[in-house]
Design a protein around this motif. Structure first.
Motif, short mmCIF file in Angstrom:
data_model
loop_
_atom_site.label_atom_id
_atom_site.label_comp_id
_atom_site.label_asym_id
_atom_site.label_seq_id
_atom_site.Cartn_x
_atom_site.Cartn_y
_atom_site.Cartn_z
N ILE A 39 -19.34 103.25 -45.02
CA ILE A 39 -19.17 103.84 -43.70
C ILE A 39 -19.11 105.34 -43.94
CG2 ILE A 39 -17.75 103.98 -41.62
CD1 ILE A 39 -18.89 101.17 -42.17
N VAL A 40 -20.01 106.08 -43.30
CA VAL A 40 -20.08 107.52 -43.52
C VAL A 40 -19.93 108.27 -42.20
CG1 VAL A 40 -21.55 107.29 -45.57
CG2 VAL A 40 -22.61 107.61 -43.34
N ARG A 41 -19.56 109.52 -42.31
CA ARG A 41 -19.50 110.41 -41.15
C ARG A 41 -20.47 111.56 -41.41
NH1 ARG A 41 -14.39 111.82 -41.15
NH2 ARG A 41 -13.78 110.06 -39.86
N THR A 42 -21.41 111.75 -40.48
CA THR A 42 -22.39 112.83 -40.61
C THR A 42 -21.75 114.16 -40.23
OG1 THR A 42 -23.22 112.66 -38.36
CG2 THR A 42 -24.25 111.22 -40.01
N GLN A 43 -22.47 115.23 -40.45
CA GLN A 43 -21.98 116.55 -40.06
C GLN A 43 -21.83 116.67 -38.56
OE1 GLN A 43 -24.62 119.39 -41.87
NE2 GLN A 43 -23.83 118.99 -43.92
N ASP A 44 -22.56 115.83 -37.80
CA ASP A 44 -22.45 115.81 -36.34
C ASP A 44 -21.27 114.99 -35.85
OD1 ASP A 44 -24.88 117.11 -36.54
OD2 ASP A 44 -26.06 115.37 -35.94
N GLY A 45 -20.55 114.35 -36.78
CA GLY A 45 -19.40 113.53 -36.42
C GLY A 45 -19.74 112.09 -36.11
N ILE A 46 -20.97 111.66 -36.37
CA ILE A 46 -21.38 110.28 -36.12
C ILE A 46 -20.92 109.41 -37.28
CG2 ILE A 46 -23.36 108.72 -35.86
CD1 ILE A 46 -24.90 111.18 -34.73
N GLU A 47 -20.23 108.31 -36.97
CA GLU A 47 -19.84 107.34 -37.99
C GLU A 47 -20.85 106.21 -37.97
OE1 GLU A 47 -15.76 106.12 -37.82
OE2 GLU A 47 -15.06 108.19 -37.94
N CYS A 48 -21.40 105.91 -39.16
CA CYS A 48 -22.43 104.88 -39.23
C CYS A 48 -22.42 104.22 -40.60
CB CYS A 48 -23.81 105.49 -38.95
SG CYS A 48 -24.31 106.78 -40.10
N THR A 49 -23.20 103.16 -40.72
CA THR A 49 -23.31 102.47 -42.00
C THR A 49 -24.30 103.20 -42.89
OG1 THR A 49 -25.04 101.02 -41.13
CG2 THR A 49 -22.77 100.22 -40.98
N ALA A 50 -24.15 102.98 -44.19
CA ALA A 50 -25.06 103.57 -45.16
C ALA A 50 -25.15 102.65 -46.37
CB ALA A 50 -24.58 104.95 -45.58
N ILE A 51 -26.24 102.79 -47.11
CA ILE A 51 -26.41 102.04 -48.35
C ILE A 51 -26.79 103.03 -49.45
CG2 ILE A 51 -27.09 99.87 -47.24
CD1 ILE A 51 -30.02 100.63 -48.07
N TYR A 52 -26.61 102.58 -50.68
CA TYR A 52 -27.04 103.37 -51.84
C TYR A 52 -28.14 102.59 -52.53
CZ TYR A 52 -27.09 105.69 -56.33
OH TYR A 52 -27.49 106.37 -57.45
N ASN A 53 -29.28 103.24 -52.76
CA ASN A 53 -30.42 102.61 -53.42
C ASN A 53 -30.45 103.09 -54.87
OD1 ASN A 53 -33.08 102.16 -54.48
ND2 ASN A 53 -33.78 101.82 -52.38
N ILE A 54 -30.23 102.16 -55.81
CA ILE A 54 -30.18 102.55 -57.22
C ILE A 54 -31.54 102.98 -57.76
CG2 ILE A 54 -28.16 101.14 -57.75
CD1 ILE A 54 -30.09 99.09 -59.02
N PHE A 55 -32.62 102.51 -57.13
CA PHE A 55 -33.96 102.84 -57.62
C PHE A 55 -34.37 104.27 -57.26
CE2 PHE A 55 -33.89 98.21 -57.05
CZ PHE A 55 -34.09 97.83 -58.38
N THR A 56 -33.93 104.74 -56.09
CA THR A 56 -34.25 106.11 -55.68
C THR A 56 -33.09 107.06 -55.93
OG1 THR A 56 -33.48 105.70 -53.42
CG2 THR A 56 -35.83 105.31 -53.87
N ASN A 57 -31.94 106.50 -56.37
CA ASN A 57 -30.73 107.28 -56.62
C ASN A 57 -30.34 108.08 -55.38
OD1 ASN A 57 -28.59 108.19 -58.22
ND2 ASN A 57 -29.71 110.01 -58.85
N SER A 58 -30.40 107.41 -54.22
CA SER A 58 -30.13 108.10 -52.96
C SER A 58 -29.34 107.22 -52.00
CB SER A 58 -31.45 108.47 -52.26
OG SER A 58 -32.19 109.36 -53.05
N TYR A 59 -28.56 107.87 -51.15
CA TYR A 59 -27.87 107.20 -50.05
C TYR A 59 -28.75 107.29 -48.82
CZ TYR A 59 -23.51 107.18 -52.70
OH TYR A 59 -22.55 106.95 -53.64
N TYR A 60 -28.68 106.27 -47.97
CA TYR A 60 -29.42 106.22 -46.72
C TYR A 60 -28.45 105.88 -45.59
CZ TYR A 60 -33.54 106.17 -49.68
OH TYR A 60 -34.49 106.50 -50.60
N ALA A 61 -28.26 106.83 -44.68
CA ALA A 61 -27.34 106.64 -43.55
C ALA A 61 -28.13 106.20 -42.33
CB ALA A 61 -26.60 107.94 -43.25
N ASP A 62 -27.72 105.09 -41.73
CA ASP A 62 -28.42 104.57 -40.55
C ASP A 62 -27.71 105.03 -39.27
OD1 ASP A 62 -29.89 103.26 -38.68
OD2 ASP A 62 -29.53 101.25 -39.45
#
Length: 80
Positions: A39-62
């Motif tokens: 569960i992440v909070r964006t700079q805009d204050g939006i709380e949303c789900t996110a995943i971490y992809n080990i293959f791209t070494n990146s987080y993705y916030a939906d």
């Protein structure tokens, strides 16, 4: 304690491509069946789900379909 990471935001996708990462704060996480959801909070204050992809070494916030509302929506009662 919040942990800050760089993540691609779904709403910033252009023509199916993610080009820019943004700092988000991880405020919670849980693991089910070996998969961790954040569960992440964006700079805009939006709380949303996110995943971490080990293959791209990146987080993705939906921040389009994974938005978490702090208050449940009130149901509308219609009189007939």
């Amino acid at each position: 304690m919040e942990h800050k990471v760089l993540a691609y935001r779904h709403s910033q996708e252009v023509d199916g491509k993610r080009t820019q990462k943004e700092e988000v704060s991880i405020i919670d996480s849980r693991t089910e069946n070996g998969v961790t959801m954040y569960i992440v909070r964006t700079q805009d204050g939006i709380e949303c789900t996110a995943i971490y992809n080990i293959f791209t070494n990146s987080y993705y916030a939906d921040d389009v379909y994974g938005i978490i509302e702090s208050e449940p929506r009130k149901s509308r009662d219609f009189e007939m």
